[in-house]
Design an enzyme around this catalytic site. Structure first.
Site, PDB file in Angstrom:
ATOM      1  N   ASN A  15     -35.306   1.045 -80.866  1.00 46.77           N
ATOM      2  CA  ASN A  15     -36.360   0.457 -80.020  1.00 46.77           C
ATOM      3  C   ASN A  15     -35.696  -0.619 -79.160  1.00 46.77           C
ATOM      4  OD1 ASN A  15     -38.559  -0.826 -78.895  1.00 46.77           O
ATOM      5  ND2 ASN A  15     -39.246  -1.787 -80.821  1.00 46.77           N
ATOM      6  N   TRP A  16     -35.494  -0.280 -77.903  1.00 48.78           N
ATOM      7  CA  TRP A  16     -34.770  -1.215 -77.024  1.00 48.78           C
ATOM      8  C   TRP A  16     -35.626  -2.411 -76.619  1.00 48.78           C
ATOM      9  CZ3 TRP A  16     -31.833   2.124 -72.792  1.00 48.78           C
ATOM     10  CH2 TRP A  16     -30.940   2.990 -73.445  1.00 48.78           C
ATOM     11  N   LYS A  17     -36.924  -2.333 -76.871  1.00 50.40           N
ATOM     12  CA  LYS A  17     -37.861  -3.380 -76.417  1.00 50.40           C
ATOM     13  C   LYS A  17     -37.681  -3.599 -74.908  1.00 50.40           C
ATOM     14  CE  LYS A  17     -37.623  -5.390 -80.991  1.00 50.40           C
ATOM     15  NZ  LYS A  17     -38.141  -6.412 -81.854  1.00 50.40           N
ATOM     16  N   HIS A  99     -46.696  -1.142 -82.829  1.00 47.93           N
ATOM     17  CA  HIS A  99     -45.635  -2.116 -83.122  1.00 47.93           C
ATOM     18  C   HIS A  99     -46.260  -3.502 -83.233  1.00 47.93           C
ATOM     19  CE1 HIS A  99     -42.057  -4.594 -82.745  1.00 47.93           C
ATOM     20  NE2 HIS A  99     -41.353  -3.532 -83.055  1.00 47.93           N
ATOM     21  N   GLU A 101     -45.384  -6.295 -82.238  1.00 49.87           N
ATOM     22  CA  GLU A 101     -45.393  -7.084 -80.990  1.00 49.87           C
ATOM     23  C   GLU A 101     -46.545  -6.654 -80.102  1.00 49.87           C
ATOM     24  OE1 GLU A 101     -41.294  -6.404 -79.901  1.00 49.87           O
ATOM     25  OE2 GLU A 101     -40.646  -7.559 -81.638  1.00 49.87           O
ATOM     26  N   GLU A 171     -42.659  -2.191 -91.228  1.00 53.66           N
ATOM     27  CA  GLU A 171     -41.938  -3.267 -90.551  1.00 53.66           C
ATOM     28  C   GLU A 171     -42.579  -4.613 -90.896  1.00 53.66           C
ATOM     29  OE1 GLU A 171     -39.467  -1.792 -87.029  1.00 53.66           O
ATOM     30  OE2 GLU A 171     -41.383  -2.459 -86.267  1.00 53.66           O
ATOM     31  N   GLY A 177     -36.434  -9.055 -85.996  1.00 49.72           N
ATOM     32  CA  GLY A 177     -35.706  -9.929 -85.085  1.00 49.72           C
ATOM     33  C   GLY A 177     -35.341 -11.281 -85.679  1.00 49.72           C
ATOM     34  N   SER A 214     -34.601  -6.121 -88.807  1.00 45.48           N
ATOM     35  CA  SER A 214     -33.241  -6.650 -88.875  1.00 45.48           C
ATOM     36  C   SER A 214     -32.263  -5.684 -89.537  1.00 45.48           C
ATOM     37  CB  SER A 214     -33.228  -8.014 -89.589  1.00 45.48           C
ATOM     38  OG  SER A 214     -33.958  -8.971 -88.830  1.00 45.48           O
ATOM     39  N   GLY A 235     -34.243  -2.446 -83.866  1.00 39.97           N
ATOM     40  CA  GLY A 235     -34.418  -3.162 -82.612  1.00 39.97           C
ATOM     41  C   GLY A 235     -33.088  -3.636 -82.065  1.00 39.97           C
ATOM     42  N   GLY A 236     -32.752  -4.886 -82.357  1.00 41.03           N
ATOM     43  CA  GLY A 236     -31.573  -5.522 -81.777  1.00 41.03           C
ATOM     44  C   GLY A 236     -30.299  -4.696 -81.875  1.00 41.03           C
TER      45      GLY A 236
HETATM   46  C1  PEP Z   1     -38.283  -3.558 -84.150  1.00 37.83           C
HETATM   47  O1  PEP Z   1     -38.391  -3.998 -83.012  1.00 37.83           O
HETATM   48  O2  PEP Z   1     -39.009  -2.650 -84.508  1.00 37.83           O
HETATM   49  C2  PEP Z   1     -37.268  -4.147 -85.020  1.00 37.83           C
HETATM   50  C3  PEP Z   1     -37.238  -3.756 -86.255  1.00 37.83           C
HETATM   51  O3  PEP Z   1     -36.422  -5.092 -84.468  1.00 37.83           O
HETATM   52  P1  PEP Z   1     -35.094  -5.707 -85.175  1.00 37.83           P
HETATM   53  O4  PEP Z   1     -34.280  -4.556 -85.684  1.00 37.83           O
HETATM   54  O5  PEP Z   1     -34.413  -6.447 -84.060  1.00 37.83           O
HETATM   55  O6  PEP Z   1     -35.556  -6.592 -86.275  1.00 37.83           O
END
Ligand code: PEP
Length: 260
Positions: A15-17, A99, A101, A171, A177, A214, A235-236
């Site tokens: 997930n590049w956000k 999600h 967010e 999640e 994050g 994470s 994500g990251g």
């Molecule tokens: C996400 O955005 O779904 C996520 C899990 O981000 P991260 O891996 O950066 O915690």
């Protein structure tokens, strides 16, 4: 322990956000497209404006395309929204719905997440439904109730066949994050509870269950052998080909040993 997802390949979803640029994407997508298949399903979810670029660069590769969200209607006067059929037309196979967010910042309540999930299925996309609790809810012992509520709102609208094809990502919001991953015990327990909630709606359904929060190459080392974990939502670490592929490698290696 039985594979919860009927032996479907484990899913590694990036997930590049709201990150990327034409130049940065090209380098990342080329690296992902050229990396040898590892026996997992590799999925990237770039921002909407880059989906066409990604579809072109990924054509003929093993990497599947997904979107980070879709509108709650199929078409119409919804300025700024992007509809599920548009995503399908652009070559998406997956779409993330619910999600945290989106839930926290963009008003995606349970009813809206259910509508998006239904539209995704109607237009041939596999929804990746995100559920998870805040730190306050976790500490108050409310995690199960929160997640069950998020699941019931969607699962109650789906037939057993769609529930079976759904992807559900646990999640915990406190792990997204933050660099603070849930522990193996927490992940396993949460996914067990999610499987139980699924069974209350469709006893024979085996949706793929992911963990997100994470995830790195290091955490993938202990996540991958967990039998309930059918993959990860990243994500990251999905913004760097090396990190993303290292996560996939950990799952591929565990799959060959622990899962045969
Ligand atoms: C996400 O955005 O779904 C996520 C899990 O981000 P991260 O891996 O950066 O915690």
């Amino acid at each position: 322990m039985a594979n919860h997802a009927n032996n479907r390949p484990r899913l590694i979803v990036g997930n590049w956000k709201m990150n990327g640029s034409l130049a940065a994407n090209a380098a990342l997508l080329d690296a992902l497209a050229q990396a040898p298949a590892a026996g997992c399903a590799r999925v990237v979810c770039p921002p909407f404006p880059y989906l066409a670029q990604a579809a072109t660069l990924l054509a003929g590769s093993e990497v599947a395309l997904g979107a980070q969200n879709c509108g709650h209607a199929a078409a119409g006067a919804y300025t700024g929204e992007v509809a599920a059929p548009m995503l399908a037309e652009l070559g998406c196979r997956y779409v993330i719905v619910g999600h945290s967010e989106r839930r926290a910042m963009f008003g995606d309540d349970d009813a809206r997440v259910a509508a998006k999930t239904a539209l995704a299925f109607e237009h041939g996309l596999t929804p990746i439904l995100c559920v998870g609790e805040t730190l306050a809810q976790y500490e108050a012992g409310q995690a199960t109730a929160v997640i069950d509520g998020q699941l019931d709102a969607v699962l109650g609208t789906l037939d057993a066949g769609r529930i079976d094809r759904l992807v559900i990502a646990y999640e915990p919001i406190w792990a997204i994050g933050t660099g603070r991953s849930a522990s193996a015990e927490q992940v396993d327990a949460a996914l067990e509870r999610i499987a139980a909630a699924v069974a209350r709606h469709a006893a024979s359904a085996r949706p793929q269950l992911l963990y997100g929060g994470s995830v790195t190459a290091a955490t993938a080392q202990w996540l991958a052998p967990l039998a309930r974990v059918d993959g990860v939502l990243v994500g990251g670490a999905s913004l760097q080909a090396e990190a993303f592929l290292a996560i996939e490698q950990a799952f591929a290696a565990a799959g060959q040993t622990a899962r045969g």
